[in-house]
Scaffold this active site. Sequence first.
Site, PDB file in Angstrom:
ATOM      1  N   ASN A 435       1.034  -0.971   0.086  1.00 49.86           N
ATOM      2  CA  ASN A 435      -0.031  -0.067   0.175  1.00 49.86           C
ATOM      3  C   ASN A 435       0.836   1.099  -0.034  1.00 49.86           C
ATOM      4  OD1 ASN A 435      -2.506   1.473   0.658  1.00 49.86           O
ATOM      5  ND2 ASN A 435      -1.359   2.174   2.280  1.00 49.86           N
ATOM      6  N   GLU A 436       0.862   1.985  -1.199  1.00 50.02           N
ATOM      7  CA  GLU A 436       1.285   3.190  -1.383  1.00 50.02           C
ATOM      8  C   GLU A 436       3.120   3.564  -1.242  1.00 50.02           C
ATOM      9  OE1 GLU A 436      -2.537   6.091   0.062  1.00 50.02           O
ATOM     10  OE2 GLU A 436      -0.870   6.044   1.304  1.00 50.02           O
ATOM     11  N   ASN A 437       3.650   2.537  -1.025  1.00 53.63           N
ATOM     12  CA  ASN A 437       4.886   2.663  -0.795  1.00 53.63           C
ATOM     13  C   ASN A 437       5.653   2.966  -2.105  1.00 53.63           C
ATOM     14  OD1 ASN A 437       4.544   1.816   1.839  1.00 53.63           O
ATOM     15  ND2 ASN A 437       5.293  -0.385   1.535  1.00 53.63           N
ATOM     16  N   SER A 479      -0.385  -0.588  -4.691  1.00 55.67           N
ATOM     17  CA  SER A 479      -1.545   0.382  -4.868  1.00 55.67           C
ATOM     18  C   SER A 479      -1.188   1.626  -4.186  1.00 55.67           C
ATOM     19  CB  SER A 479      -2.757  -0.231  -4.366  1.00 55.67           C
ATOM     20  OG  SER A 479      -3.680   0.454  -4.367  1.00 55.67           O
ATOM     21  N   HIS A 495      -5.006   6.563  -6.084  1.00 52.19           N
ATOM     22  CA  HIS A 495      -5.668   6.899  -4.618  1.00 52.19           C
ATOM     23  C   HIS A 495      -5.887   8.491  -5.055  1.00 52.19           C
ATOM     24  CE1 HIS A 495      -3.505   3.559  -2.278  1.00 52.19           C
ATOM     25  NE2 HIS A 495      -4.199   2.929  -3.404  1.00 52.19           N
TER      26      HIS A 495
END
Length: 835
Positions: A435-437, A479, A495
């Site tokens: 997630n978002e890394n 993501s 996102h």
Amino acid sequence: MNRVISLDGTWRFCSKKDRQWKEGKVPGCVQLDLMALGELGDPFYRLNEVEFHKLEEEEWIYRKEFEWNDVLPVPGKVYLVFEGIDTLADVYMNGHHLGRAENMFIPYRFDVGNILRAGLNEVEVHFDSPIRTIRAMERNSPVALRGGSEIGRPYVRKAQYSYGWDWGPRIAQVGLWRPVYLEVIETAKIRYPFFETRRIDKEGAFVATGAEIEMVVRDDGKAVSYDEMEAFVEILYDGKNVVSEKASIDRFRGKLQISWQGVIEKPALWYPNGMGQQPLYEVKLRLMYNGKTVDEHSFCTGIRTVRLIRERDEEGESFIFEINGEKVFAKGANWIPADSLLPRLTEDDYYYYIKAAKDANMNMLRIWGGGIYEHPAFYEACDRMGIMVWQDFMYACAQYPDQFDWFQRLAEVEAEHVVKSLRIHPSIVLWCGNNENNWGFHSWWGNGVPKYLGNYIYQEILPTVCAENDPSRPYWVSSPYGGEDPNSMAEGDRHSWTVWSGWADYKEYLNDTGRFLSEFGFQAMPCLKTIYSFTQPEDRHPLSPVMLSHNKMVCGTERLVRFMIAKAGFPKDFRSFVYLTQFIQAEAIKTGVEHWRTRKFKTAGTLYWQINDCWPVASWSCIDYQRRKKGLYYYTKKFFHNILVVPKYKEGRIFIHAVNDTLNELDAQVRVTAYALDGTKKGEMYMKTVLLPNSASVVGSIKPEELGIGYRRVVMPVDAGSTTFPVEKNGELLDTVLFVELVADGQSVKNYLVFDAFRNLELKEPNVSCAVKGSRIELVSDKPAFGVFLETQQDVELSDNCVILEPGVPCVVEASGEPGDVKVIDITRMITKLY
């Protein structure tokens, strides 16, 4: 035959500091045990969370004594199995050190056949402090990692949210959070089953199934010969055998496995919710040795194919899920752990949430990468109810120390276990690295595309593990991800946080052309009865210390106020504040979803943040922690309906958009009715159209004057870049609301359109009649009514709430039981003019 002997139930535990032994429970954790003993209060009540922070420095011991009365030595092997140790701990049995646990996401199995003794045996688990060890690791690391409020958390394979998030408390759980048992294997054990649909054509479904075999290596070092073993597979549908055959036993990538492949004729295919049924097949695997059954395993699964369509087009590159050859618009939300104290979640809890998702017309949930790989009951419920699962691996919002070999090994072992354990579930349609890394590398931390800091895991380890152990579904690096900018609108998933986090008005969603919105969200307060459960009367105002602590986002309350005033006005009281936040949240997410659904398949998915909570909090959820549904949940049922009608006003015309997510062509009729805000009907029009399968279209357009809307000059201030100017507007439009109804396939769907923010409309207080007959509530209003909330005397579930009422048109709400007295409130009764 093999057998399992549970060691769950009563254990004893103590702090290493005082060695005062107390009674605890497994599965469980220190925090729950201390709460049960009355030594800790409810962490969710008022400001009690702070007491749980004080436990972080302590170390703990859990101890279990049990009797072993079987004959020794055992023929075969005996393993002591921990399905979940949270997190850093040393395990002992009868004084022997068995090993060290370093990952809460995987089981630990210890061979104890030579350590067991007749009579009394003792198991001890010695837990490190959940904070001192990881901070020491961070201090001694040659590489400084970035991300998160707790800089040490990336060093431990523990649920990252337990160190606090912008929707959750800091409760660093410690304990044996999943079952503990002895596993006796006499000859061989079936492990890690698989089922793969390789293709579907006119001949049927070409499938493969099987499992790994664990052979017993006896104490003399000799293994049972698999040449003397036989394996059989049965596949049943609706209780009837469709396959009953002998399977192969061979070696694949160094592992012994059962394997069978063949064709299932006229297969019953698994589809997402709203596109078809979810038939499940039962697969039975049997292993025999010398003519005797030595192990059996059965599981349920579905026949379906999944593909991620990524093709170039005029906007960039598509990102579309395809199930059984049909494109699917993903409609759903993000899932976080449903409690900050995980052991108290039950299978019934999971069923409730997945059923709620299904009932809200969702077809996908994304399991966010800062939580846990969920309980099997979660995936089983998704299988049965058609909820596709986007499965993140558990890495979130931080850099990770994968430059170290030991961390790479942890990551690989975890990934292999997770993929092998979950691959039988047809609901899982995507593995996602984190997630978002990768967004963080590009936009937050200035790393570009690093070799390590976690990227080696996402780019090398995880795709390799997925390809080797589950080639049936796609892998996605992160993501969001896609394009030079990982959070691009042109390709990949996105996102969208300019709205809310970036303080932008939710009309900015209309400028977002992302290809797949895997995160976007807008906060609201939890329901009033939930707030009453964790507060005292003196706490019940927006800026009390308790209420501020129960909104974990920095400036979260300020954002609630900012958007409330911008869209509706000033609340009369705390009760109005709560309801208005829920109404504005619902309107915000509706705005985004309707925009993206009318772009189908240029945009191919909307997963808002988030469906659930882990504690009672002001957050982005549509269902609060105590399972009370916020206004957003009820809106979701409508804007995720398989048939959607959306009125839009652009360049002086009213456009009527329609979306058909079914696979059928539908004849449809549309009614558009214009009312003045005092309830006077201005005009009405009807249209007929055909909705093509799985598509979005414009039914037609209307000039305002065709609906009896004239022109009346008013002057109002509007934003104009860095300043505000008064401009001329049409007061007739501001005095108008459109109600739109589309009827197709025997279903009626409705929507509405107002032409400015509610605070700019001269809303008239409606007279709403409310008739209660048993569990049925009927509402009728004499004027357009917005944000109509029902307060029931009894704590019942409602089929609808936060409703919009068209004048003279009844709205029926079903309650789960008799609601008692019902109070009705709408936004005109919530807003004050402050004079």
